[in-house]
Design a protein around this motif. Structure first.
Motif, mmCIF file in Angstrom:
data_model
loop_
_atom_site.group_PDB
_atom_site.id
_atom_site.type_symbol
_atom_site.label_atom_id
_atom_site.label_comp_id
_atom_site.label_asym_id
_atom_site.label_seq_id
_atom_site.Cartn_x
_atom_site.Cartn_y
_atom_site.Cartn_z
ATOM 1 N N PRO A 17 -8.150 -13.229 22.250
ATOM 2 C CA PRO A 17 -9.198 -14.244 22.363
ATOM 3 C C PRO A 17 -10.519 -13.643 22.821
ATOM 4 O O PRO A 17 -10.554 -12.618 23.497
ATOM 5 C CB PRO A 17 -8.635 -15.221 23.409
ATOM 6 C CG PRO A 17 -7.653 -14.426 24.186
ATOM 7 C CD PRO A 17 -7.068 -13.443 23.221
ATOM 8 N N GLY A 18 -11.597 -14.296 22.402
ATOM 9 C CA GLY A 18 -12.935 -13.806 22.733
ATOM 10 C C GLY A 18 -13.610 -13.146 21.562
ATOM 11 O O GLY A 18 -14.780 -12.754 21.643
ATOM 12 N N GLN A 19 -12.885 -13.023 20.444
ATOM 13 C CA GLN A 19 -13.436 -12.451 19.218
ATOM 14 C C GLN A 19 -12.613 -12.982 18.047
ATOM 15 O O GLN A 19 -11.655 -13.717 18.226
ATOM 16 C CB GLN A 19 -13.400 -10.915 19.258
ATOM 17 C CG GLN A 19 -12.028 -10.324 19.533
ATOM 18 C CD GLN A 19 -11.146 -10.203 18.309
ATOM 19 O OE1 GLN A 19 -11.566 -9.626 17.313
ATOM 20 N NE2 GLN A 19 -9.941 -10.760 18.358
ATOM 21 N N GLY A 20 -12.990 -12.606 16.840
ATOM 22 C CA GLY A 20 -12.251 -13.071 15.676
ATOM 23 C C GLY A 20 -12.269 -14.588 15.580
ATOM 24 O O GLY A 20 -13.280 -15.235 15.842
ATOM 25 N N GLN A 21 -11.133 -15.165 15.215
ATOM 26 C CA GLN A 21 -11.099 -16.626 15.048
ATOM 27 C C GLN A 21 -10.987 -17.372 16.374
ATOM 28 O O GLN A 21 -11.101 -18.601 16.410
ATOM 29 C CB GLN A 21 -9.951 -17.032 14.128
ATOM 30 C CG GLN A 21 -8.561 -16.777 14.659
ATOM 31 C CD GLN A 21 -7.485 -17.389 13.772
ATOM 32 O OE1 GLN A 21 -7.463 -18.580 13.549
ATOM 33 N NE2 GLN A 21 -6.610 -16.546 13.253
ATOM 34 N N TYR A 22 -10.765 -16.632 17.470
ATOM 35 C CA TYR A 22 -10.611 -17.288 18.766
ATOM 36 C C TYR A 22 -11.791 -16.938 19.677
ATOM 37 O O TYR A 22 -11.721 -15.988 20.459
ATOM 38 C CB TYR A 22 -9.291 -16.884 19.425
ATOM 39 C CG TYR A 22 -8.081 -17.336 18.661
ATOM 40 C CD1 TYR A 22 -7.689 -18.671 18.671
ATOM 41 C CD2 TYR A 22 -7.335 -16.441 17.898
ATOM 42 C CE1 TYR A 22 -6.585 -19.104 17.954
ATOM 43 C CE2 TYR A 22 -6.220 -16.862 17.177
ATOM 44 C CZ TYR A 22 -5.854 -18.202 17.213
ATOM 45 O OH TYR A 22 -4.766 -18.623 16.497
ATOM 46 N N SER A 23 -12.870 -17.675 19.562
ATOM 47 C CA SER A 23 -14.001 -17.450 20.451
ATOM 48 C C SER A 23 -13.588 -17.797 21.887
ATOM 49 O O SER A 23 -12.603 -18.517 22.119
ATOM 50 C CB SER A 23 -15.188 -18.327 20.047
ATOM 51 O OG SER A 23 -14.890 -19.700 20.278
ATOM 52 N N ASP A 76 -9.838 -11.782 9.697
ATOM 53 C CA ASP A 76 -10.671 -12.532 10.648
ATOM 54 C C ASP A 76 -11.836 -11.714 11.201
ATOM 55 O O ASP A 76 -12.166 -11.816 12.402
ATOM 56 C CB ASP A 76 -9.828 -13.062 11.820
ATOM 57 C CG ASP A 76 -8.815 -14.102 11.397
ATOM 58 O OD1 ASP A 76 -8.985 -14.672 10.311
ATOM 59 O OD2 ASP A 76 -7.851 -14.338 12.156
ATOM 60 N N ASP A 77 -12.496 -10.938 10.362
ATOM 61 C CA ASP A 77 -13.686 -10.205 10.826
ATOM 62 C C ASP A 77 -14.796 -11.203 11.144
ATOM 63 O O ASP A 77 -15.068 -12.119 10.363
ATOM 64 C CB ASP A 77 -14.168 -9.235 9.748
ATOM 65 C CG ASP A 77 -13.163 -8.126 9.473
ATOM 66 O OD1 ASP A 77 -12.344 -7.842 10.350
ATOM 67 O OD2 ASP A 77 -13.207 -7.559 8.365
ATOM 68 N N ASP A 78 -15.448 -11.011 12.293
ATOM 69 C CA ASP A 78 -16.465 -11.973 12.720
ATOM 70 C C ASP A 78 -17.882 -11.412 12.757
ATOM 71 O O ASP A 78 -18.842 -12.169 12.918
ATOM 72 C CB ASP A 78 -16.102 -12.575 14.084
ATOM 73 C CG ASP A 78 -15.859 -11.518 15.153
ATOM 74 O OD1 ASP A 78 -15.822 -10.316 14.818
ATOM 75 O OD2 ASP A 78 -15.701 -11.901 16.335
ATOM 76 N N THR A 79 -18.044 -10.103 12.624
ATOM 77 C CA THR A 79 -19.382 -9.504 12.642
ATOM 78 C C THR A 79 -19.476 -8.406 11.587
ATOM 79 O O THR A 79 -18.453 -7.810 11.210
ATOM 80 C CB THR A 79 -19.697 -8.871 14.010
ATOM 81 O OG1 THR A 79 -18.818 -7.746 14.224
ATOM 82 C CG2 THR A 79 -19.533 -9.877 15.149
ATOM 83 N N PRO A 80 -20.697 -8.103 11.139
ATOM 84 C CA PRO A 80 -20.854 -6.975 10.216
ATOM 85 C C PRO A 80 -20.365 -5.662 10.821
ATOM 86 O O PRO A 80 -19.847 -4.796 10.106
ATOM 87 C CB PRO A 80 -22.363 -6.948 9.961
ATOM 88 C CG PRO A 80 -22.808 -8.372 10.143
ATOM 89 C CD PRO A 80 -21.951 -8.866 11.285
ATOM 90 N N GLU A 81 -20.521 -5.517 12.139
ATOM 91 C CA GLU A 81 -20.068 -4.295 12.800
ATOM 92 C C GLU A 81 -18.552 -4.158 12.703
ATOM 93 O O GLU A 81 -18.028 -3.045 12.457
ATOM 94 C CB GLU A 81 -20.500 -4.307 14.278
ATOM 95 C CG GLU A 81 -21.995 -4.202 14.512
ATOM 96 C CD GLU A 81 -22.756 -5.477 14.188
ATOM 97 O OE1 GLU A 81 -23.986 -5.383 13.924
ATOM 98 O OE2 GLU A 81 -22.137 -6.575 14.197
ATOM 99 N N LYS A 82 -17.841 -5.261 12.885
ATOM 100 C CA LYS A 82 -16.380 -5.225 12.764
ATOM 101 C C LYS A 82 -15.979 -4.874 11.335
ATOM 102 O O LYS A 82 -15.039 -4.089 11.116
ATOM 103 C CB LYS A 82 -15.806 -6.594 13.153
ATOM 104 C CG LYS A 82 -14.287 -6.714 13.030
ATOM 105 C CD LYS A 82 -13.563 -5.943 14.108
ATOM 106 C CE LYS A 82 -12.052 -6.193 14.076
ATOM 107 N NZ LYS A 82 -11.682 -7.587 14.426
#
Length: 406
Positions: A180-186, A240-246
């Motif tokens: 949690p805290g990244q991906g699909q689970y903010s 579940d990539d959430d940023t271009p960096e990921k």
């Protein structure tokens, strides 16, 4: 294998939609395509004639990610059914949905999912069960998509994942991180979910901290695993990539498929790097994300998502194709390619299947619209009929025929 001539069909091909055309199959491959009148000469010599009466003829759907097998084996916590029975029954449902190639997604190292299922079967058991049934015992082309959770318990099963890669026991690998805290689970969503389960905010934050403290493989380790898979011609996906960096990090680990991107920016970044980006067909059919993440229809319109997979609801594949066309998001040819040619290319099987072209496998579906609802009349895998929802009638002629006026 018998020869079949499907005639008076509306073919959806890479070059366009072809009305009143015919397709000849022989030896499990597409032998000829052309106007119905021109291919009529093949109607003799024991060829089975199938009059499609205008029905759509599409390449069979290719689903690179469906979670349904896990639920078929263990539909309720602790309620296990024999793996071969589950595969057998699900296989028949899939071909009825028009899916001719399926990559069953099986999680590995995802302790929360294993705890929830309470199954007696190990991950090795399930992989071995699919392998034992694939091919001779299934109607659809049956393959394995191993979803590797590389955080928490996943760190402990790295050796098993690498062993399965080395054995050639899997056909697609994906990297998942449900921390949690990244991906699909903010962070906000995770805390809200914990509070909904009855925890105080302080307790929810403590659970978050505990989850975030779990061990996780380094990017260097992921690169070793990913490139090992690619060296064995196993495609690799990120999840579940959430940023271009990921996205960039995952690409450096050998990833060639981005599935279920969380944000439009991540999806665009993946397409810029040349990755095929797969969105959930269920998201398209339902009209949005179940969890409030990226709307796949909008992402397709923006050119950020180019392919589909069923995710958790196999019937959504065909329905989403026709919805995208009906709502003028994509021309029919491109909408079909999103569920056929694009996933075939991503999985490295595009030279074999995924489009109506001579020389390719005769993996086909005949579809008729009833109002706005597409119905699969027949499904063929390598030229063999594996599903029919029409009425067969043997005519008193040298060549048996099939009437699809349903």
């Amino acid at each position: 294998m018998r020869r079949r001539l499907i005639t008076h069909a509306t073919l959806v091909t890479p070059s366009g939609v072809l009305a009143d055309h015919a397709l000849l199959t022989e030896g499990g491959i597409i032998a000829a395509i052309g106007p119905a009148a021109e291919l009529a000469e093949h109607s003799a010599n024991g060829v089975e004639m199938i009059d499609a009466r205008g029905a759509y003829l599409l390449p069979g759907l290719i689903d690179l990610h469906t979670d349904t097998l896990e639920k078929e084996i263990t539909p309720r916590p602790g309620a296990d059914f024999p793996i071969d029975v589950a595969i057998h029954e699900l296989d028949r449902k899939l071909v009825a949905c028009g899916i001719t190639t399926v990559y069953h997604s099986l999680h590995m190292g995802y302790a929360d999912a294993e705890r929830s299922a309470s199954s007696r079967f190990t991950r090795r058991d399930v992989v071995a069960g699919v392998r034992a049934m694939a091919g001779a015992h299934t109607l659809a082309r049956t393959r394995i998509h191993l979803r590797y959770e590389y955080s928490g318990h996943g760190v402990e099963v790295r050796d098993l994942v690498e062993a399965l890669i080395a054995e050639g026991a899997i056909d697609l690998l994906s990297f998942m991180d449900h921390t949690p805290g990244q991906g699909q689970y903010s962070r906000e969503r995770f805390i809200a979910g914990q509070i909904k389960q009855g925890k105080t905010e302080a307790e929810a934050i403590a659970v978050l901290a505990d989850r975030q403290a779990r061990p996780k493989l380094t990017l260097a380790a992921l690169r070793e695993i990913g490139h090992s898979a690619r060296a064995r011609h196993i495609p690799v996906a990120s999840h579940d990539d959430d940023t271009p960096e990921k996205v960039s990090q995952m690409h450096s680990a050998g990833v060639n498929i981005c599935e279920f991107p969380i944000t439009l920016a991540a999806a665009h970044a993946a397409r810029t790097l040349g990755l095929d980006v797969l969105g959930g067909a269920a998201n398209v059919l339902r009209g949005g994300s179940l969890t409030g993440n990226l709307d796949i229809t909008s992402a397709i319109s923006a050119g950020a998502v180019n392919g589909l997979c069923s995710d958790y609801y196999p019937p959504a594949m065909l329905h989403s194709v026709f919805k995208l066309w009906r709502e003028r998001v994509l021309p029919l040819t491109q909408a079909v390619e999103a569920a056929t040619a694009i996933p075939a290319r991503a999985a490295g099987i595009g030279d074999e299947t995924g489009s109506l072209e001579t020389g390719k496998a005769a993996d086909l579906i005949l579809v008729r619209l009833r109002g706005d609802t597409p119905t699969v009349l027949q499904t063929y895998v390598q030229g063999e009929r594996v599903h029919t929802a029409g009425r067969e009638a043997d005519h008193p002629t040298a060549a048996p025929s099939l009437d699809l006026a349903v």
